[in-house]
Design a protein around this motif. Structure first.
Motif, PDB file in Angstrom:
ATOM      1  N   ASP A  82      52.977  62.675  67.237  1.00  0.00           N
ATOM      2  CA  ASP A  82      54.004  62.059  66.390  1.00  0.00           C
ATOM      3  C   ASP A  82      53.619  60.632  66.018  1.00  0.00           C
ATOM      4  OD1 ASP A  82      55.521  64.302  66.369  1.00  0.00           O
ATOM      5  OD2 ASP A  82      57.131  63.550  67.635  1.00  0.00           O
ATOM      6  N   ALA A  83      53.093  59.892  66.979  1.00  0.00           N
ATOM      7  CA  ALA A  83      52.700  58.505  66.716  1.00  0.00           C
ATOM      8  C   ALA A  83      51.554  58.445  65.714  1.00  0.00           C
ATOM      9  CB  ALA A  83      52.306  57.817  68.021  1.00  0.00           C
ATOM     10  N   LYS A  84      50.585  59.346  65.848  1.00  0.00           N
ATOM     11  CA  LYS A  84      49.465  59.367  64.905  1.00  0.00           C
ATOM     12  C   LYS A  84      49.939  59.732  63.501  1.00  0.00           C
ATOM     13  CE  LYS A  84      44.939  61.459  64.023  1.00  0.00           C
ATOM     14  NZ  LYS A  84      45.295  61.755  62.605  1.00  0.00           N
ATOM     15  N   ALA A  85      50.824  60.723  63.411  1.00  0.00           N
ATOM     16  CA  ALA A  85      51.342  61.128  62.101  1.00  0.00           C
ATOM     17  C   ALA A  85      52.148  60.005  61.462  1.00  0.00           C
ATOM     18  CB  ALA A  85      52.197  62.386  62.244  1.00  0.00           C
ATOM     19  N   LEU A  86      52.870  59.246  62.274  1.00  0.00           N
ATOM     20  CA  LEU A  86      53.643  58.128  61.743  1.00  0.00           C
ATOM     21  C   LEU A  86      52.712  57.047  61.190  1.00  0.00           C
ATOM     22  CD1 LEU A  86      56.651  57.374  61.467  1.00  0.00           C
ATOM     23  CD2 LEU A  86      56.412  56.053  63.565  1.00  0.00           C
ATOM     24  N   ARG A  87      51.603  56.830  61.869  1.00  0.00           N
ATOM     25  CA  ARG A  87      50.620  55.873  61.361  1.00  0.00           C
ATOM     26  C   ARG A  87      50.002  56.364  60.045  1.00  0.00           C
ATOM     27  NH1 ARG A  87      48.592  51.833  64.278  1.00  0.00           N
ATOM     28  NH2 ARG A  87      46.547  52.057  63.287  1.00  0.00           N
ATOM     29  N   ASP A  88      49.792  57.667  59.930  1.00  0.00           N
ATOM     30  CA  ASP A  88      49.253  58.218  58.686  1.00  0.00           C
ATOM     31  C   ASP A  88      50.235  58.006  57.531  1.00  0.00           C
ATOM     32  OD1 ASP A  88      47.004  59.043  60.045  1.00  0.00           O
ATOM     33  OD2 ASP A  88      47.703  61.106  60.331  1.00  0.00           O
ATOM     34  N   ILE A  89      51.522  58.224  57.806  1.00  0.00           N
ATOM     35  CA  ILE A  89      52.537  57.996  56.772  1.00  0.00           C
ATOM     36  C   ILE A  89      52.578  56.514  56.400  1.00  0.00           C
ATOM     37  CG2 ILE A  89      55.009  58.044  56.275  1.00  0.00           C
ATOM     38  CD1 ILE A  89      53.946  60.788  56.224  1.00  0.00           C
ATOM     39  N   ALA A  90      52.474  55.645  57.398  1.00  0.00           N
ATOM     40  CA  ALA A  90      52.487  54.198  57.134  1.00  0.00           C
ATOM     41  C   ALA A  90      51.305  53.802  56.252  1.00  0.00           C
ATOM     42  CB  ALA A  90      52.464  53.425  58.451  1.00  0.00           C
ATOM     43  N   PHE A  91      50.129  54.351  56.532  1.00  0.00           N
ATOM     44  CA  PHE A  91      48.948  54.037  55.724  1.00  0.00           C
ATOM     45  C   PHE A  91      49.112  54.556  54.298  1.00  0.00           C
ATOM     46  CE2 PHE A  91      44.430  55.120  54.544  1.00  0.00           C
ATOM     47  CZ  PHE A  91      44.075  53.808  54.261  1.00  0.00           C
ATOM     48  N   TRP A  92      49.721  55.713  54.145  1.00  0.00           N
ATOM     49  CA  TRP A  92      49.986  56.280  52.826  1.00  0.00           C
ATOM     50  C   TRP A  92      50.916  55.353  52.035  1.00  0.00           C
ATOM     51  CZ3 TRP A  92      54.177  60.216  51.483  1.00  0.00           C
ATOM     52  CH2 TRP A  92      53.991  60.710  50.189  1.00  0.00           C
ATOM     53  N   PHE A  93      51.970  54.870  52.685  1.00  0.00           N
ATOM     54  CA  PHE A  93      52.911  53.971  52.022  1.00  0.00           C
ATOM     55  C   PHE A  93      52.269  52.612  51.739  1.00  0.00           C
ATOM     56  CE2 PHE A  93      55.916  57.133  52.348  1.00  0.00           C
ATOM     57  CZ  PHE A  93      57.187  56.734  51.985  1.00  0.00           C
ATOM     58  N   LEU A  94      51.338  52.206  52.591  1.00  0.00           N
ATOM     59  CA  LEU A  94      50.610  50.957  52.341  1.00  0.00           C
ATOM     60  C   LEU A  94      49.867  51.039  51.012  1.00  0.00           C
ATOM     61  CD1 LEU A  94      49.408  48.203  53.485  1.00  0.00           C
ATOM     62  CD2 LEU A  94      47.508  49.602  54.308  1.00  0.00           C
ATOM     63  N   LYS A  95      49.281  52.181  50.712  1.00  0.00           N
ATOM     64  CA  LYS A  95      48.509  52.318  49.491  1.00  0.00           C
ATOM     65  C   LYS A  95      49.401  52.429  48.256  1.00  0.00           C
ATOM     66  CE  LYS A  95      45.811  55.842  50.468  1.00  0.00           C
ATOM     67  NZ  LYS A  95      44.658  56.748  50.354  1.00  0.00           N
ATOM     68  N   ILE A  96      50.666  52.809  48.450  1.00  0.00           N
ATOM     69  CA  ILE A  96      51.538  53.053  47.301  1.00  0.00           C
ATOM     70  C   ILE A  96      52.485  51.885  47.031  1.00  0.00           C
ATOM     71  CG2 ILE A  96      53.373  54.526  46.392  1.00  0.00           C
ATOM     72  CD1 ILE A  96      52.180  56.818  47.991  1.00  0.00           C
ATOM     73  N   TYR A  97      53.123  51.351  48.089  1.00  0.00           N
ATOM     74  CA  TYR A  97      54.285  50.493  47.868  1.00  0.00           C
ATOM     75  C   TYR A  97      54.085  49.005  48.118  1.00  0.00           C
ATOM     76  CZ  TYR A  97      57.172  54.607  47.178  1.00  0.00           C
ATOM     77  OH  TYR A  97      57.702  55.751  46.672  1.00  0.00           O
ATOM     78  N   ALA A  98      53.499  48.622  49.229  1.00  0.00           N
ATOM     79  CA  ALA A  98      53.480  47.200  49.575  1.00  0.00           C
ATOM     80  C   ALA A  98      52.293  46.901  50.479  1.00  0.00           C
ATOM     81  CB  ALA A  98      54.788  46.806  50.275  1.00  0.00           C
ATOM     82  N   PRO A  99      51.838  45.643  50.483  1.00  0.00           N
ATOM     83  CA  PRO A  99      50.673  45.293  51.313  1.00  0.00           C
ATOM     84  C   PRO A  99      50.995  45.114  52.793  1.00  0.00           C
ATOM     85  CG  PRO A  99      51.417  43.397  50.051  1.00  0.00           C
ATOM     86  CD  PRO A  99      52.221  44.554  49.571  1.00  0.00           C
ATOM     87  N   ILE A 100      52.281  45.068  53.148  1.00  0.00           N
ATOM     88  CA  ILE A 100      52.663  44.884  54.552  1.00  0.00           C
ATOM     89  C   ILE A 100      53.526  46.065  54.961  1.00  0.00           C
ATOM     90  CG2 ILE A 100      53.824  43.393  56.228  1.00  0.00           C
ATOM     91  CD1 ILE A 100      53.246  41.031  54.410  1.00  0.00           C
ATOM     92  N   VAL A 101      52.926  47.011  55.670  1.00  0.00           N
ATOM     93  CA  VAL A 101      53.601  48.223  56.132  1.00  0.00           C
ATOM     94  C   VAL A 101      53.186  48.470  57.571  1.00  0.00           C
ATOM     95  CG1 VAL A 101      53.982  50.687  55.745  1.00  0.00           C
ATOM     96  CG2 VAL A 101      53.513  49.186  53.800  1.00  0.00           C
ATOM     97  N   ALA A 102      54.145  48.877  58.402  1.00  0.00           N
ATOM     98  CA  ALA A 102      53.843  49.152  59.806  1.00  0.00           C
ATOM     99  C   ALA A 102      54.743  50.268  60.319  1.00  0.00           C
ATOM    100  CB  ALA A 102      54.034  47.892  60.653  1.00  0.00           C
ATOM    101  N   PRO A 103      54.253  51.050  61.296  1.00  0.00           N
ATOM    102  CA  PRO A 103      55.136  52.036  61.938  1.00  0.00           C
ATOM    103  C   PRO A 103      56.226  51.318  62.720  1.00  0.00           C
ATOM    104  CG  PRO A 103      52.814  52.465  62.427  1.00  0.00           C
ATOM    105  CD  PRO A 103      52.881  51.105  61.825  1.00  0.00           C
TER     106      PRO A 103
END
Length: 505
Positions: A82-103
């Motif tokens: 779950d933690a790894k998948a959450l980091r993957d989602i965070a990285f995906w959102f980093l590329k789309i929405y904002a330069p500062i994203v974290a789980p």
């Protein structure tokens, strides 16, 4: 002022379980719980909506949950996955929405979207887009945006709406009716505060700080100040090894815009060298500045195609330096290519031998990074006029699909056909005159009809649909594109009403 988005995934673990199983996943009305150990007990640590509706609660012993629901699906909670998948989602959102994203473990994300909402329309569209993207992946999501991480976190989890937008400076009033658990305090502290009669954040905020601090320590005051935006709470952006980035530390903090611009140019040159070594070009770069007070400032710049032109990237970043608030100074700068693609540089063409094609890419990128949309129209394989065009990125690859040339098309196509009143002989004659927008026009010349059939493979109601288009010219020389819905004889082909659809130049 800082703007922070908190995304809450209330059924993160069970949604991930269903997504992993794919077609073999149980139906949504079949309760699922994820379990783990708390001391010597096996308890429910996560559950889906169906399980909660059946009366199960987090922390409930597994044996009791199975007694309440004999057909309950019980799975071990995969904490690491779950933690790894959450980091993957965070990285995906980093590329789309904002330069500062974290789980925001264990079931959320946090994004600093200061100055980034205009790239997605506005804050409402941005939040809705985030929720819809997660829904498309099979995850239930709630979101809130406020001036602080604490306020956004509280409203995403305890607010009444799936998407909550708190106006700047409005956090104290919106947080006041929320329960104490929204402050991210330990359950022990929340329980003790309830014994003293506190139920809501507003009640706690209105109480003298000293007695509360004396009894519970500084944690209560710290969480209150963070939620109200009085105390900064830095967000450490997620980073992964495949990102291309470079950084610079400063022995003495810098704050002047000219100095920031100078070091930005140096970082861009270093980044372009790293990109060249990997054969990549940047599509999106993020400049994150760490202030001495632990606050973060960021600039995001995007390009319409992969580039590693230092001059172009520097211009895009320095164009927005005036949005940076250096506070008491910047002690670290990090430049990251959060989205990079393969880039093969071709041989330069000689302007003496060939007519060099104008490259508008840099101009397009400047306009886009200032919050405007730039696009062009492209043809679509459809006979229905309003479906025969679409908006595409200005720098997208040219296609060779053209519009029909056997009949002329108007320069201006109305977004929606507008009804007109006509006098015409049925079935194949153009109108003698028509009234459009309150003005009667006498038809002097006409050409047609051009028959357009419905696209039966898209909608059943278009199986027999017909339009007959005419190009008509009125007595003043203006030319219009009008059509009759139907073939003029059979009622099932259309309403037989007339419509204005376009204007010729």
């Amino acid at each position: 002022m800082q703007r922070v988005v908190s995304l809450y995934l209330p059924t993160w673990s069970t949604d991930r379980y269903r997504r992993t199983l794919g077609k073999q996943a149980p139906p949504v009305d079949r309760p699922v719980v994820m379990i783990g150990r708390q001391g010597n007990r096996r308890v429910v640590l996560a559950q889906d909506v169906a399980a909660a509706a059946a009366g199960l609660r987090l922390g409930m012993p597994v044996s009791k949950a199975q007694a309440i629901l004999p057909g309950l699906i019980v799975e071990e909670l995969p904490v690491a996955d779950d933690a790894k998948a959450l980091r993957d989602i965070a990285f995906w959102f980093l590329k789309i929405y904002a330069p500062i994203v974290a789980p925001d473990a264990p079931d959320g994300l946090v994004l600093d979207t200061t100055g980034a909402d205009h790239l997605h329309g506005n804050e409402q569209l941005m939040l809705t887009g985030m929720i819809n993207r997660l829904h498309a992946l099979g995850f239930t999501a709630r979101a809130a945006i406020a001036d602080s991480w604490g306020a956004a976190h509280a409203l995403a989890r305890f607010g009444t709406d799936a998407a909550t937008i708190v106006p700047q400076g409005g956090s104290p009033g919106v947080l006041a009716p929320l329960p104490l658990a929204a402050l991210r305090l330990e359950s022990r502290i929340v329980a003790d505060l309830k014994v003293l009669g506190f139920r809501r954040i507003g009640e706690l905020a209105a109480t003298a700080r000293a007695p509360v601090t004396l009894r519970f320590g500084p944690e209560v005051g710290r969480r209150l100040d963070q939620a109200h935006g009085l105390l900064s709470e830095p967000i450490e952006p997620i980073r992964v090894p495949e990102l291309v980035e470079t950084f610079r530390f400063f022995a003495e903090p810098i704050s002047a815009a000219e100095t920031i611009a100078r070091y930005t140019a140096k970082l861009v040159n270093q980044l372009c060298l790293l990109l060249e070594k990997r054969g990549l070009g940047a599509r999106r770069v993020d400049l994150v500045l760490h202030r001495v007070d632990s606050g973060l400032q960021a600039i995001r710049a995007g390009t319409s195609k992969p580039v590693r032109d230092a001059k172009q990237l520097t211009r895009l970043l320095t164009d927005r330096i005036d949005t940076i608030n250096p506070g008491f100074g910047i002690e670290k700068m990090i430049l990251t290519a959060t989205h990079a693609e393969a880039l093969v540089v071709g041989q330069a063409r000689s302007t003496l031998l060939d007519d060099a094609k104008a490259d508008i890419g840099e101009t397009v990128d400047v306009i886009i990074n200032r919050g405007h949309k730039v696009y062009r129209y492209a043809a679509v394989a459809s006979d229905v006029p309003e479906r025969s065009v679409k908006q595409v990125p200005a720098q997208s690859v040219e296609d060779h699909l053209g519009w029909p040339d056997h009949w002329p098309r108007p320069v201006r196509l109305l977004s929606l056909p507008e009804p007109i009143q006509t006098i015409a002989l049925m079935p194949d004659h153009p109108p003698k005159n028509f009234v459009w927008r309150g003005v009667r026009r006498i038809v002097k010349r006409a050409d047609g009809p051009e028959r357009v059939f419905g696209e039966w493979w898209k909608r059943d109601r278009e199986l027999t649909a017909v339009r007959d288009y005419f190009m008509v010219e009125d007595e003043s020389g203006e030319r219009f594109w009008i059509y009759r819905s139907g073939d003029g004889e059979h009622a099932n082909t259309g309403s037989q009403d007339w419509f204005m659809h376009g204007i010729f130049g």
